[in-house]
Scaffold this active site. Structure first.
Site, short mmCIF file in Angstrom:
data_model
loop_
_atom_site.label_atom_id
_atom_site.label_comp_id
_atom_site.label_asym_id
_atom_site.label_seq_id
_atom_site.Cartn_x
_atom_site.Cartn_y
_atom_site.Cartn_z
N GLU A 169 -3.33 1.79 -1.27
CA GLU A 169 -2.44 2.95 -1.21
C GLU A 169 -2.41 3.66 -2.56
O GLU A 169 -1.98 3.08 -3.57
CB GLU A 169 -1.03 2.53 -0.82
CG GLU A 169 -0.05 3.71 -0.77
CD GLU A 169 1.35 3.31 -0.38
OE1 GLU A 169 2.28 4.11 -0.60
OE2 GLU A 169 1.52 2.18 0.14
N ASP A 214 0.82 -15.92 0.69
CA ASP A 214 0.67 -15.67 2.12
C ASP A 214 1.17 -14.26 2.42
O ASP A 214 2.38 -14.00 2.34
CB ASP A 214 1.46 -16.70 2.92
CG ASP A 214 1.16 -16.63 4.41
OD1 ASP A 214 0.61 -15.61 4.86
OD2 ASP A 214 1.48 -17.59 5.13
N HIS A 261 1.57 12.41 -3.59
CA HIS A 261 0.74 11.77 -2.56
C HIS A 261 -0.41 12.68 -2.13
O HIS A 261 -1.48 12.19 -1.78
CB HIS A 261 1.60 11.38 -1.36
CG HIS A 261 2.22 10.03 -1.51
ND1 HIS A 261 1.70 8.90 -0.92
CD2 HIS A 261 3.31 9.62 -2.20
CE1 HIS A 261 2.45 7.85 -1.23
NE2 HIS A 261 3.44 8.26 -2.01
#
Length: 588
Positions: free
Chosen positions: A267, A475, A573
């Site tokens: 991202e 995890d 973004h």
């Protein structure tokens, strides 16, 4: 056309031709032994025997002369004959084995032979071209060679064909194994055990998968990974590995120490935004963390014939005297596992027992499961009518959003705080204290409450948690409860500065076991200074990692909230997180 070709290390089609030509050339060259009247092995045996026999005879005679003080130059007839025989056999052996050596130096291959070899190599280099056929490798082996088109001159480098690394051709033995896998005779999961070579097993499994599905895996890397390190521990039936870029945010000033935080993510803006938050924290004097609790949980579910019997076991477990006995039974499972509490709840005739224990520097799910199994075996002596339904009854609760984790905590419970100076808020974060406080109340608190959020009173804690988890071998599925977070922002110092904090009750991390032992993840842990187990204070590395995660979340929350308050989110973004690639090209 700009032709780029690579020399193949395998035997190509042209190599047998070259071998035949060289063999033909060698046959035409005369050998020194071609005209010998006797078979070579007979004459060789005779002269070898004569040479060593004469040497032995002369050494024996000279030894006797030394003992008897006889002059060495005084020779008998037999000794003279032996000297001549020695010279003759030596000349023969030297001539037989020496002429071939001399011929190899004098009789070089003619220029015609080398010219033919060069011509064959040129043809071979033309045949070695990139395989862009949209078929599996195995199917490609059975296809005829394509016709070679004449070279075409192009004026632009963009028109050049894309070079694709091809997987090396399989051997005949590998080809048989691939066919056996496709026929169902050899299970794919047993390749590592049967071959004893994890990399070769992955390569064969990969090729079988391509032939079975008809889809290419050319974009999925195979080489450059230690498949032995994941055998029986991290992943079964591997066919490659996925590459995720790792960025560094920081330095994060936390509890007086600086940390460069590795973040594995795809991202855009995430690492840059977290890095800006780290800068704001650093310029304001740093952040501080407190570990509130440390204990992983496991909750088995058992059933009785009546609810009364289930309640009897509940009362038994809650008795302090019995707890000491159960602690001894539980702690025998590991030298690091230490039982802390057992909390029970009843649903009809079913009893859920939530065990909580410390597990050192390991995340600890396997460790606590062994301890719980020991306790269950012990309890069946006093409660033989107890039916163990499952060692996990979801009252733990693992990898699921649950109120019990939000309230009681699971793993490491951490709170991290910082006071950001008003000047830093304005110059670095490009906003003001009042706007941040108002946005946090309406978004993270009121907005999340309106959405019925469970542990989601934050802007994007899971973004940072996931990125750090992947980079450090945690995890990723435990990001669910590890991202439980409430972000608080309040004005301090008469409204001039900003106090920001994150409270995270269930960060589940470890520095040993699982994916932490892989080379890349181990390197990221080493960067943070928490690699492996701490030999001085058990569990301190895992606890420090949890505080680093909370500190990184604090930085990420601070930066994103500032971007929202300043109206910069969309612009940033569009600049850093928007793909410009053409996504219309079909994938084979």
């Amino acid at each position: 056309m700009d032709v780029r070709s690579r020399r193949s290390t395998k035997s190509g089609p042209a190599e047998p031709i070259k071998a035949l030509k060289k063999a033909h050339h060698n046959e035409e060259s005369p050998k020194a032994s071609d005209a010998l009247p006797l078979p070579l092995y007979v004459t060789n045996v005779v002269f070898f025997t004569l040479f060593f026999s004469v040497v032995y005879f002369l050494l024996t005679r000279w030894r006797e002369k030394i003992r008897t003080s006889t002059p060495l130059h005084v020779l008998t007839f037999s000794e003279i004959s032996a000297v001549f025989a020695l010279i003759a056999s030596f000349i023969y052996l030297l001539g037989f084995f020496g002429i071939d050596f001399v011929q190899s130096l004098i009789l070089r291959p003619t220029t015609d032979v080398w010219a033919a070899d060069d011509e064959e190599e040129e043809q071979e280099s033309i045949l070695i071209k990139d395989d862009t056929r949209k078929v599996p490798c195995g199917a490609a082996l059975e296809c005829p060679l394509p016709q070679i088109a004449p070279p075409v001159v192009v004026s632009s480098k963009s028109a050049l064909p894309k070079v694709i690394d091809t997987v090396p051709a399989t051997t005949e033995e590998d080809e048989e194994i691939i066919k056996s896998v496709l026929d169902g005779k050899t299970p794919s999961y047993s390749l590592e055990t049967k071959l004893g070579d994890c990399h070769r097993a992955a390569s064969i499994r990969r090729e079988a998968l391509q032939r079975l599905t008809g889809k290419s895996l050319s974009g999925l890397p195979l080489n450059g990974f230690d498949y032995d390190s994941i055998l029986g521990q991290c992943c079964e039936m591997p066919v490659g590995y996925v590459q995720i870029p790792v960025g560094i945010a920081g330095p994060l000033l936390l509890d007086g120490r600086e940390y460069c935080v590795p973040m594995a993510t795809t991202e855009g803006c995430l690492v840059a935004s977290t890095n800006r938050g780290c800068k704001a924290i650093h310029l304001s004097g740093g952040s501080f963390s407190v570990l509130l609790k440390d204990g992983i949980t496991r909750a088995p579910v058992v059933r009785f014939n009546t609810a009364r019997r289930a309640a009897d076991l509940k009362f038994f477990l809650e008795e302090p005297n019995n707890f000491e006995t159960l602690t001894m039974v539980f702690n025998r499972s590991s030298r690091f596992a230490r039982l802390q509490t057992i909390k029970c709840t009843i649903a009809g005739k079913n009893l859920y027992m939530r065990f909580c224990c410390t597990t050192g520097d390991a995340m600890g799910m396997n460790m606590i499961s062994k301890g719980v199994q020991n306790v269950l075996d012990f309890l069946q002596n006093d409660f033989p009518d107890m039916d163990v339904i499952g060692i996990s009854g979801n009252f733990c609760s693992d990898k699921k959003p649950a109120a019990v984790n939000w309230i009681e905590g699971r793993g490491k419970s951490v709170v991290c705080e910082a006071t950001i100076k008003g000047e830093v808020v304005r110059k670095v974060l490009k906003t003001n204290v009042e706007a941040l406080v108002e946005l946090n109340m309406l978004k993270n608190l009121t907005g999340s409450a309106m959405a019925g959020a469970l542990g989601g009173f934050n802007a994007h804690a899971s973004n940072i948690v996931s990125a750090v988890f992947i980079a450090t071998g945690q995890d990723p599925a435990q990001n669910v409860e590890s991202s439980h977070c409430i972000t608080m922002m309040e004005p301090v110092n008469d409204g001039k500065d900003l106090h920001v904090s994150v409270t995270m009750p269930s960060i589940e991390v470890g520095t040993v076991g699982g994916g932490t032992q892989l080379a890349s993840q181990s390197a990221c842990l080493n960067l943070l200074g928490v690699k492996g187990a701490n030999r001085e204070v058990a569990g301190s590395n895992a606890r420090m990692l949890a505080t680093i995660v909370a500190g990184a979340v604090l930085a990420g929350e601070l930066s994103l909230m500032s971007a929202l308050a300043a109206g910069q989110l969309v612009n940033s973004h569009m600049k850093y997180n928007r793909s410009n690639k053409n996504l219309t090209t079909p994938t084979p």
